[in-house]
Design a protein around this motif. Structure first.
Motif, PDB file in Angstrom:
ATOM      1  N   ALA A   1      -7.542  -7.603   4.553  1.00 32.88           N
ATOM      2  CA  ALA A   1      -7.742  -6.567   3.536  1.00 32.88           C
ATOM      3  C   ALA A   1      -8.616  -5.420   4.038  1.00 32.88           C
ATOM      4  O   ALA A   1      -8.319  -4.253   3.752  1.00 32.88           O
ATOM      5  CB  ALA A   1      -8.354  -7.184   2.284  1.00 32.88           C
ATOM      6  N   ASP A   2      -9.678  -5.729   4.757  1.00 37.18           N
ATOM      7  CA  ASP A   2     -10.573  -4.683   5.263  1.00 37.18           C
ATOM      8  C   ASP A   2      -9.829  -3.726   6.194  1.00 37.18           C
ATOM      9  O   ASP A   2     -10.060  -2.513   6.171  1.00 37.18           O
ATOM     10  CB  ASP A   2     -11.768  -5.290   6.007  1.00 37.18           C
ATOM     11  N   GLU A   3      -8.934  -4.274   6.995  1.00 41.76           N
ATOM     12  CA  GLU A   3      -8.148  -3.454   7.927  1.00 41.76           C
ATOM     13  C   GLU A   3      -7.322  -2.404   7.193  1.00 41.76           C
ATOM     14  O   GLU A   3      -7.023  -1.349   7.731  1.00 41.76           O
ATOM     15  CB  GLU A   3      -7.240  -4.372   8.749  1.00 41.76           C
ATOM     16  N   HIS A   4      -6.995  -2.683   5.946  1.00 39.02           N
ATOM     17  CA  HIS A   4      -6.172  -1.775   5.146  1.00 39.02           C
ATOM     18  C   HIS A   4      -6.970  -1.051   4.063  1.00 39.02           C
ATOM     19  O   HIS A   4      -6.394  -0.416   3.189  1.00 39.02           O
ATOM     20  CB  HIS A   4      -5.003  -2.541   4.525  1.00 39.02           C
ATOM     21  N   GLY A   5      -8.289  -1.177   4.121  1.00 32.43           N
ATOM     22  CA  GLY A   5      -9.141  -0.441   3.188  1.00 32.43           C
ATOM     23  C   GLY A   5      -9.194  -0.987   1.775  1.00 32.43           C
ATOM     24  O   GLY A   5      -9.553  -0.256   0.847  1.00 32.43           O
TER      25      GLY A   5
ATOM     26  N   ILE B   1       0.840  -1.211   0.000  1.00 29.46           N
ATOM     27  CA  ILE B   1       0.000   0.000   0.000  1.00 29.46           C
ATOM     28  C   ILE B   1       0.866   1.248   0.000  1.00 29.46           C
ATOM     29  O   ILE B   1       0.579   2.214  -0.710  1.00 29.46           O
ATOM     30  CB  ILE B   1      -0.983  -0.028   1.184  1.00 29.46           C
ATOM     31  N   ARG B   2       1.949   1.237   0.756  1.00 31.73           N
ATOM     32  CA  ARG B   2       2.862   2.395   0.741  1.00 31.73           C
ATOM     33  C   ARG B   2       3.453   2.599  -0.651  1.00 31.73           C
ATOM     34  O   ARG B   2       3.584   3.724  -1.122  1.00 31.73           O
ATOM     35  CB  ARG B   2       3.953   2.226   1.799  1.00 31.73           C
ATOM     36  N   ILE B   3       3.802   1.515  -1.308  1.00 35.76           N
ATOM     37  CA  ILE B   3       4.336   1.607  -2.674  1.00 35.76           C
ATOM     38  C   ILE B   3       3.262   2.155  -3.613  1.00 35.76           C
ATOM     39  O   ILE B   3       3.530   3.015  -4.448  1.00 35.76           O
ATOM     40  CB  ILE B   3       4.845   0.235  -3.151  1.00 35.76           C
ATOM     41  N   ALA B   4       2.046   1.657  -3.478  1.00 36.48           N
ATOM     42  CA  ALA B   4       0.945   2.124  -4.336  1.00 36.48           C
ATOM     43  C   ALA B   4       0.703   3.618  -4.148  1.00 36.48           C
ATOM     44  O   ALA B   4       0.477   4.343  -5.125  1.00 36.48           O
ATOM     45  CB  ALA B   4      -0.326   1.335  -4.034  1.00 36.48           C
ATOM     46  N   ARG B   5       0.758   4.092  -2.937  1.00 32.26           N
ATOM     47  CA  ARG B   5       0.551   5.525  -2.672  1.00 32.26           C
ATOM     48  C   ARG B   5       1.636   6.367  -3.329  1.00 32.26           C
ATOM     49  O   ARG B   5       1.360   7.447  -3.840  1.00 32.26           O
ATOM     50  CB  ARG B   5       0.508   5.785  -1.171  1.00 32.26           C
ATOM     51  N   ARG B   6       2.871   5.876  -3.317  1.00 39.49           N
ATOM     52  CA  ARG B   6       3.973   6.595  -3.959  1.00 39.49           C
ATOM     53  C   ARG B   6       3.885   6.540  -5.474  1.00 39.49           C
ATOM     54  O   ARG B   6       4.630   7.237  -6.163  1.00 39.49           O
ATOM     55  CB  ARG B   6       5.318   6.031  -3.491  1.00 39.49           C
TER      56      ARG B   6
END
Length: 152
Positions: free
Chosen positions: A77-81, A26-31
């Motif tokens: 997955a739900d915990e991370h949206g 998720i951090r990679i996806a945000r970047r």
């Protein structure tokens, strides 16, 4: 080819480290301009595990395993949206199913967890090694240690 990843596939084994691997992805996806994130877990068919030697119908047991995997995947997955439409449980050989999914869904980065064992096959694990060798896109192995911390 874009200079940014557009669709990141996270392959998880549903152990406690799965959330760590997903968080890294998720951090990679945000970047990468908020790339789409999909999460996948593969179940090997019971017939593979027992070599077809059991003279009984394993369908109900396979269905129970599938349901349990879907519930556990949703917890992670739900915990991370991650929306439900991007949560996938498939049945088959893990590396082959991950490659198939990645090809069908235009995935350009696959993220898998790896354990710090010795030897190349053990370094990544058999599934991670299979994913790495057959992938048509980039693969990131996120090292998960015995202390539960993900490191690259």
């Amino acid at each position: 080819m874009s200079e940014y990843y557009q669709h990141v596939l996270v392959a998880v084994d549903l152990t406690r480290d799965s959330g760590l691997v997903l968080a890294r992805a998720i951090r990679i996806a945000r970047r990468n301009q908020n790339a789409r994130v999909s999460i996948i877990h593969t179940l090997e068919p019971l017939g593979f595990a027992y070599g077809g030697d059991i003279p009984m119908d394993l369908t109900s047991i396979q269905d129970q395993l599938d349901g349990h995997a879907r519930d556990r995947l949703a917890e992670v997955a739900d915990e991370h949206g991650i929306p439900r439409e991007d949560q996938h449980v498939v049945v088959g050989m893990p590396d082959a199913e991950i490659h198939r999914f990645a090809g069908e869904r235009d995935v350009d980065l696959i993220v898998v967890g790896s354990h710090g064992r010795t030897g190349f096959a053990l370094l990544l694990g058999s599934t991670s090694t299979g994913v790495l060798h057959g992938a048509k896109c980039d693969v990131l192995a996120v090292r998960v240690g015995a202390d539960g911390e993900a490191t690259e």
